[in-house]
Motif scaffolding. Structure first.
Motif, PDB file in Angstrom:
ATOM      1  N   GLU A  95     -74.116  -3.606-132.506  1.00  0.00           N
ATOM      2  CA  GLU A  95     -72.949  -2.870-133.260  1.00  0.00           C
ATOM      3  C   GLU A  95     -71.880  -3.757-133.576  1.00  0.00           C
ATOM      4  OE1 GLU A  95     -74.397   1.325-132.891  1.00  0.00           O
ATOM      5  OE2 GLU A  95     -72.885   0.224-134.014  1.00  0.00           O
ATOM      6  N   TYR A  99     -63.375  -7.745-124.088  1.00  0.00           N
ATOM      7  CA  TYR A  99     -62.151  -8.656-124.562  1.00  0.00           C
ATOM      8  C   TYR A  99     -62.028  -9.854-123.722  1.00  0.00           C
ATOM      9  CZ  TYR A  99     -61.717  -5.673-128.515  1.00  0.00           C
ATOM     10  OH  TYR A  99     -62.093  -4.980-129.882  1.00  0.00           O
ATOM     11  N   TRP A 149     -63.562  -4.690-133.384  1.00  0.00           N
ATOM     12  CA  TRP A 149     -63.758  -3.639-132.309  1.00  0.00           C
ATOM     13  C   TRP A 149     -64.973  -3.106-132.482  1.00  0.00           C
ATOM     14  CZ3 TRP A 149     -64.963   1.585-132.100  1.00  0.00           C
ATOM     15  CH2 TRP A 149     -64.809   2.046-130.693  1.00  0.00           C
ATOM     16  N   ARG A 158     -70.463  -4.408-137.402  1.00  0.00           N
ATOM     17  CA  ARG A 158     -69.132  -4.343-137.799  1.00  0.00           C
ATOM     18  C   ARG A 158     -68.686  -5.538-138.679  1.00  0.00           C
ATOM     19  NH1 ARG A 158     -65.851  -2.803-140.386  1.00  0.00           N
ATOM     20  NH2 ARG A 158     -63.907  -2.436-139.878  1.00  0.00           N
ATOM     21  N   LEU A 190     -59.682  -9.802-134.111  1.00  0.00           N
ATOM     22  CA  LEU A 190     -60.974  -9.482-133.446  1.00  0.00           C
ATOM     23  C   LEU A 190     -61.482  -8.323-133.619  1.00  0.00           C
ATOM     24  CD1 LEU A 190     -59.736 -10.948-129.711  1.00  0.00           C
ATOM     25  CD2 LEU A 190     -61.351 -12.122-131.347  1.00  0.00           C
ATOM     26  N   ASP A 199     -67.730  -0.018-129.783  1.00  0.00           N
ATOM     27  CA  ASP A 199     -67.722   0.642-128.461  1.00  0.00           C
ATOM     28  C   ASP A 199     -68.776  -0.262-127.670  1.00  0.00           C
ATOM     29  OD1 ASP A 199     -68.148   3.991-127.549  1.00  0.00           O
ATOM     30  OD2 ASP A 199     -66.806   2.226-126.794  1.00  0.00           O
ATOM     31  N   GLY A 200     -68.008  -0.420-126.379  1.00  0.00           N
ATOM     32  CA  GLY A 200     -68.993  -1.286-125.401  1.00  0.00           C
ATOM     33  C   GLY A 200     -68.575  -2.730-125.444  1.00  0.00           C
ATOM     34  N   VAL A 246     -76.973  -3.446-127.229  1.00  0.00           N
ATOM     35  CA  VAL A 246     -76.978  -2.613-128.249  1.00  0.00           C
ATOM     36  C   VAL A 246     -75.147  -2.971-128.936  1.00  0.00           C
ATOM     37  CG1 VAL A 246     -76.764  -0.295-129.268  1.00  0.00           C
ATOM     38  CG2 VAL A 246     -78.444  -0.828-127.677  1.00  0.00           C
TER      39      VAL A 246
END
Lengths: 167, 388
Positions: free
Chosen positions: A28, A70, A64, A32, A62, A66-67, A24
């Protein structure tokens, strides 16, 4: 001979040169990316396959979500892109050598959970069209799949093809 | 008039914050100038021309309400250009006195660019001002109110006599041109510098109160740690003179006072790194002292503490503070572009958190800031998963 590799926190994190996401979080991240302006997209290179999205670029570029995880380069293992906050509990030079002996297509992105080693040398410029197609495929797969026995992308990746933008 | 130390520290913290606003990667320099002023030590900034050195000094001088003097030295600079002209009226009386009004001897913060180009006459007079806060020239004997002198140069001097002069600058800060990825921030910050002029948020009286408190600090706990650190540095070949070892205590004490501590401890050792003479040696020192500096922490000087120590706590504090600033800066008016720009800033902080800390490593403060950022971003987009 098989050796279990554990991971421990780094005393100082690596500088990010990439970001990876699975499941997921990958969707996301892809969504983004679609919000970014075209110029920002051109500053990133990407590689994707089912359930996995990896982006390479300068730290400030880069995205971002959530999850995501990097990735950075340890100077003692330059062929690997490792989680910026973790270091393997075996000598990293040997770790690199062992991975390269299995998948000799550097650089290799190394994820821990799920465990994935993905060559990203063929990463290409990110395009919105391909992102949308990839997202649609991923969402569709998640909706219809009840379970999966395949590891999402343990060795193989598919580069985002450089498709000309429409309009 | 009794000055409340907590208020003085908060004011200086605010002054540092506004002085650093609009500057890119110069926050550490601004903080070290403030720290040196409290410690009554001087700063040597090494870096190429056009890297914001003078702007950083100027801004902290204005933010602290200090009398400021700035000059670019050259090989032919006359002493009168720095210290003031000879007083003609006194000369007629047979006295060689200097008219110092508006010149270095009356400054509270001074910036001398290309400081090593000064003549022997200039440097000798400067030596007395730096060491003793006394201006001596001809018949003039004058106590100087100089809190901190910042010297700048492209490189460290190789000449022995100049190296001896350079040793009077306890704090060494090395700066580089801004890296390519930060150019947009540099252009944006530079453009808005004049639109957001610095105003005084602190005062010399407050700096003096903090300096007096630093002198009174209880060094019993930290002194063995400083000795241990100096031994470690010397063992790896870093030249750390006896004078530096003694004087670095002032930086440690000043750091503790600015952090609200009357008893300096392990969290206050980090200024040691800035007292190491060369850039390469500072890098080696960070590695050698990593464990000792891991608990480094200073809410008033977060960038400098983090740069010196590469410590987890210092880094977390800096990022958490930056995150709170961005969260508080939500645009109330303006269109989608302003919101988009705000979102990018929030994501930048979130990226720094996730790239820098595992869930287990993240201190409570930082975890809380991250949760607020995720919530703020969620309000603008589709729901996202929890990180845990």
């Amino acid at each position: 001979m098989k050796i279990d590799v554990g991971w421990r926190p780094r005393p100082a994190p690596l500088s990010p040169v990439g970001v990876a996401a699975t499941g997921v979080a990958a969707i996301e991240l892809g969504l983004r990316l679609c919000d970014l302006d075209p110029e920002s997209l051109t500053r990133l290179k990407g590689a994707a396959t089912h359930g996995l999205l990896i982006l390479l670029g300068e730290e400030e570029r880069l995205p971002w979500a959530d999850g995501v995880v990097y990735l950075g380069r340890d100077r003692n293992a330059p062929s690997l892109l490792l989680p910026t906050t973790l270091v393997p509990d075996v000598p990293i030079e040997l770790f690199e050598r062992a991975l390269m002996a299995r998948v000799d297509r550097p650089p290799l992105a190394v994820l821990i959970s799920p465990p994935i080693i993905a060559p990203v040398g063929m990463a290409r410029r990110v395009t919105r069209d391909y992102l949308m197609r990839w997202i649609e495929t991923e969402v569709g797969a998640r909706v219809t799949a009840t379970s999966t026995s395949e590891d999402p992308a343990s060795e193989a990746t598919e580069s985002l093809r450089n498709q000309p933008r429409e309009g | 008039m009794q000055i409340d130390l907590g208020a003085a520290s908060s004011s200086l913290s605010e002054a540092i914050s506004v002085a650093g606003r609009g500057l890119v990667e110069r926050e550490s320099l601004v903080e070290m100038i403030a720290l040196a002023a409290v410690a009554r030590e001087h700063v040597l900034v090494i870096g190429p021309p056009g890297t914001g050195k003078s702007e950083a000094v100027r801004r902290i001088a204005v933010a602290t309400g200090a009398l400021y003097f700035e000059y670019l030295l050259g090989r032919f600079t006359e002493p009168s250009e720095i210290f003031g002209p000879v007083d003609i009226r006194k000369l007629k009386e047979g006295l060689v006195e200097t008219e110092t009004s508006g010149m270095l001897p009356e400054a509270e913060v001074a910036f001398l660019d290309e400081v090593f180009l000064g003549s022997t006459a200039i440097l000798n007079t400067l030596l007395s001002i730096l060491n003793e806060r006394m201006f001596r020239r001809g018949h003039t004997r004058m106590k100087c109110g100089l809190r901190v002198c910042v010297g700048a140069s492209n490189t460290l001097p190789e000449d022995d006599s100049l190296a001896a002069f350079a040793d009077r600058f306890l704090v060494r800060v090395f700066v580089d041109p801004i890296a390519d990825p930060m150019l947009e921030r540099l252009l944006d910050g530079g453009w808005t510098l004049d639109l957001n002029p610095v105003t005084a948020r602190s005062s010399i009286e407050q700096i003096d109160a903090l300096a007096a408190a630093a002198v009174e600090a209880d060094m019993s706990e930290v002194r063995p740690l400083i000795a241990q650190a100096v031994r470690t540095l010397r063992s790896i070949g870093i030249v750390f003179s006896d004078r530096r070892a003694v004087k670095v205590q002032r930086l440690v004490a000043a750091a503790a006072v600015l952090a609200g501590r009357t008893r300096p401890g392990e969290p206050d050792l980090w200024p040691l790194i800035f007292a190491v003479p060369t850039r390469d040696q500072q890098s080696s020192a960070r590695d050698a002292l990593r464990d000792l500096l891991d608990r480094s922490n200073n809410a008033s000087l977060p960038a400098a503490a983090e740069e010196a120590s590469l410590g987890r706590i210092a880094r977390a504090n800096r990022i958490a503070a930056a995150g709170r600033v961005v969260l508080a800066d939500r645009p109330l008016e303006g269109g989608p572009e302003q919101l988009r720009a705000w979102r990018l800033k929030l994501e930048g902080v979130a990226r720094e958190i996730d790239a820098g800390f595992t869930v287990e490593q993240s201190p409570a403060d930082l975890t809380e800031v991250r949760a607020r950022i995720v919530e703020a971003l969620r309000e603008q987009t589709a729901p996202v998963q929890s990180r845990d």
